[in-house]
Design a protein around this motif. Sequence first.
Motif, PDB file in Angstrom:
ATOM      1  N   GLN A  60       0.840  -1.201   0.000  1.00 57.77           N
ATOM      2  CA  GLN A  60       0.000   0.000   0.000  1.00 57.77           C
ATOM      3  C   GLN A  60       0.871   1.246   0.000  1.00 57.77           C
ATOM      4  O   GLN A  60       1.820   1.366   0.769  1.00 57.77           O
ATOM      5  N   TYR A  61       0.506   2.173  -0.875  1.00 49.73           N
ATOM      6  CA  TYR A  61       1.155   3.482  -0.954  1.00 49.73           C
ATOM      7  C   TYR A  61       0.121   4.534  -0.598  1.00 49.73           C
ATOM      8  O   TYR A  61      -1.026   4.447  -1.026  1.00 49.73           O
ATOM      9  N   GLU A  62       0.529   5.521   0.190  1.00 47.15           N
ATOM     10  CA  GLU A  62      -0.357   6.606   0.584  1.00 47.15           C
ATOM     11  C   GLU A  62       0.231   7.930   0.131  1.00 47.15           C
ATOM     12  O   GLU A  62       1.439   8.123   0.184  1.00 47.15           O
ATOM     13  N   GLU A  63      -0.648   8.810  -0.288  1.00 48.61           N
ATOM     14  CA  GLU A  63      -0.225  10.174  -0.577  1.00 48.61           C
ATOM     15  C   GLU A  63      -1.179  11.107   0.151  1.00 48.61           C
ATOM     16  O   GLU A  63      -2.388  11.026  -0.019  1.00 48.61           O
ATOM     17  N   ASN A  64      -0.615  11.960   0.982  1.00 48.65           N
ATOM     18  CA  ASN A  64      -1.376  12.961   1.718  1.00 48.65           C
ATOM     19  C   ASN A  64      -0.819  14.323   1.346  1.00 48.65           C
ATOM     20  O   ASN A  64       0.389  14.511   1.341  1.00 48.65           O
ATOM     21  N   ARG A  65      -1.709  15.240   1.053  1.00 45.24           N
ATOM     22  CA  ARG A  65      -1.255  16.595   0.765  1.00 45.24           C
ATOM     23  C   ARG A  65      -2.367  17.579   1.058  1.00 45.24           C
ATOM     24  O   ARG A  65      -3.497  17.192   1.325  1.00 45.24           O
ATOM     25  N   THR A  66      -2.031  18.819   0.977  1.00 39.91           N
ATOM     26  CA  THR A  66      -2.979  19.891   1.239  1.00 39.91           C
ATOM     27  C   THR A  66      -3.178  20.667  -0.048  1.00 39.91           C
ATOM     28  O   THR A  66      -2.209  20.973  -0.743  1.00 39.91           O
ATOM     29  N   VAL A  67      -4.429  20.964  -0.364  1.00 43.35           N
ATOM     30  CA  VAL A  67      -4.734  21.719  -1.577  1.00 43.35           C
ATOM     31  C   VAL A  67      -5.457  23.007  -1.201  1.00 43.35           C
ATOM     32  O   VAL A  67      -6.139  23.084  -0.178  1.00 43.35           O
ATOM     33  N   ALA A  68      -5.288  24.011  -2.038  1.00 45.48           N
ATOM     34  CA  ALA A  68      -5.967  25.284  -1.837  1.00 45.48           C
ATOM     35  C   ALA A  68      -7.387  25.195  -2.364  1.00 45.48           C
ATOM     36  O   ALA A  68      -7.620  24.669  -3.447  1.00 45.48           O
ATOM     37  N   VAL A  69      -8.315  25.704  -1.601  1.00 48.00           N
ATOM     38  CA  VAL A  69      -9.718  25.745  -1.994  1.00 48.00           C
ATOM     39  C   VAL A  69     -10.100  27.218  -2.086  1.00 48.00           C
ATOM     40  O   VAL A  69      -9.977  27.950  -1.101  1.00 48.00           O
ATOM     41  N   PRO A  70     -10.533  27.666  -3.259  1.00 44.54           N
ATOM     42  CA  PRO A  70     -10.863  29.085  -3.404  1.00 44.54           C
ATOM     43  C   PRO A  70     -11.943  29.510  -2.429  1.00 44.54           C
ATOM     44  O   PRO A  70     -12.867  28.759  -2.138  1.00 44.54           O
ATOM     45  N   GLY A  71     -11.803  30.709  -1.923  1.00 46.95           N
ATOM     46  CA  GLY A  71     -12.809  31.260  -1.015  1.00 46.95           C
ATOM     47  C   GLY A  71     -14.051  31.660  -1.792  1.00 46.95           C
ATOM     48  O   GLY A  71     -14.092  31.639  -3.013  1.00 46.95           O
ATOM     49  N   GLY A  72     -15.059  32.043  -1.088  1.00 45.29           N
ATOM     50  CA  GLY A  72     -16.308  32.460  -1.719  1.00 45.29           C
ATOM     51  C   GLY A  72     -16.762  33.803  -1.167  1.00 45.29           C
ATOM     52  O   GLY A  72     -16.087  34.426  -0.361  1.00 45.29           O
ATOM     53  N   THR A  92     -10.835  34.671   2.088  1.00 45.31           N
ATOM     54  CA  THR A  92      -9.513  34.217   1.670  1.00 45.31           C
ATOM     55  C   THR A  92      -9.555  32.739   1.301  1.00 45.31           C
ATOM     56  O   THR A  92     -10.519  32.042   1.596  1.00 45.31           O
ATOM     57  N   THR A  93      -8.522  32.288   0.689  1.00 39.63           N
ATOM     58  CA  THR A  93      -8.417  30.892   0.289  1.00 39.63           C
ATOM     59  C   THR A  93      -8.285  30.009   1.529  1.00 39.63           C
ATOM     60  O   THR A  93      -7.578  30.339   2.471  1.00 39.63           O
ATOM     61  N   ALA A  94      -8.954  28.879   1.497  1.00 36.53           N
ATOM     62  CA  ALA A  94      -8.861  27.892   2.571  1.00 36.53           C
ATOM     63  C   ALA A  94      -8.006  26.728   2.073  1.00 36.53           C
ATOM     64  O   ALA A  94      -7.758  26.589   0.875  1.00 36.53           O
ATOM     65  N   TYR A  95      -7.579  25.885   2.992  1.00 35.74           N
ATOM     66  CA  TYR A  95      -6.753  24.736   2.648  1.00 35.74           C
ATOM     67  C   TYR A  95      -7.401  23.478   3.195  1.00 35.74           C
ATOM     68  O   TYR A  95      -7.947  23.479   4.289  1.00 35.74           O
ATOM     69  N   ALA A  96      -7.362  22.405   2.394  1.00 33.66           N
ATOM     70  CA  ALA A  96      -8.005  21.152   2.787  1.00 33.66           C
ATOM     71  C   ALA A  96      -7.053  19.979   2.545  1.00 33.66           C
ATOM     72  O   ALA A  96      -6.367  19.932   1.527  1.00 33.66           O
ATOM     73  N   PRO A  97      -7.025  19.015   3.472  1.00 34.62           N
ATOM     74  CA  PRO A  97      -6.206  17.821   3.270  1.00 34.62           C
ATOM     75  C   PRO A  97      -6.902  16.863   2.304  1.00 34.62           C
ATOM     76  O   PRO A  97      -8.125  16.735   2.329  1.00 34.62           O
TER      77      PRO A  97
END
Length: 122
Positions: A60-72, A92-97
């Motif tokens: 098993q390989y895992e990839e975890n990262r954080t991406v920018a989610v545009p604000g509204g 402002t922009t939010a960040y989500a895992p």
Amino acid sequence: MQGMRRALPLLALLPLAACAVGPSLDERLTTYVGRTELELVSTLGVPTRSYETGGQKFLQYEENRTVAVPGGFVGGPWGGPWGRGYYGGFSTTAYAPVQCDVTFALREGRVASYIYRGQGCA
């Protein structure tokens, strides 16, 4: 859970952009079907987990990262002695895992199938 699929590689292969142009994750991972465990590990690195049962080995390989989610738009009505109106602006922009897990099934030392899951698998 998705059904078993032909084995395919992961990690450096996962662009998360929804509008990414190029081969799909399945197309990229199918290049690993039939390869040896040594070739898989040499290409993708040491897996996060491994498990053996019933003559099969699972990597098993895992990839975890954080991406920018545009604000509204944030705002609402206001009122007071001078009148009524609306206030607001853009947040402002939010960040989500996000995560993507890919598990390769090996039989007789060769990649036989794979399965992947997670909102980060693109």
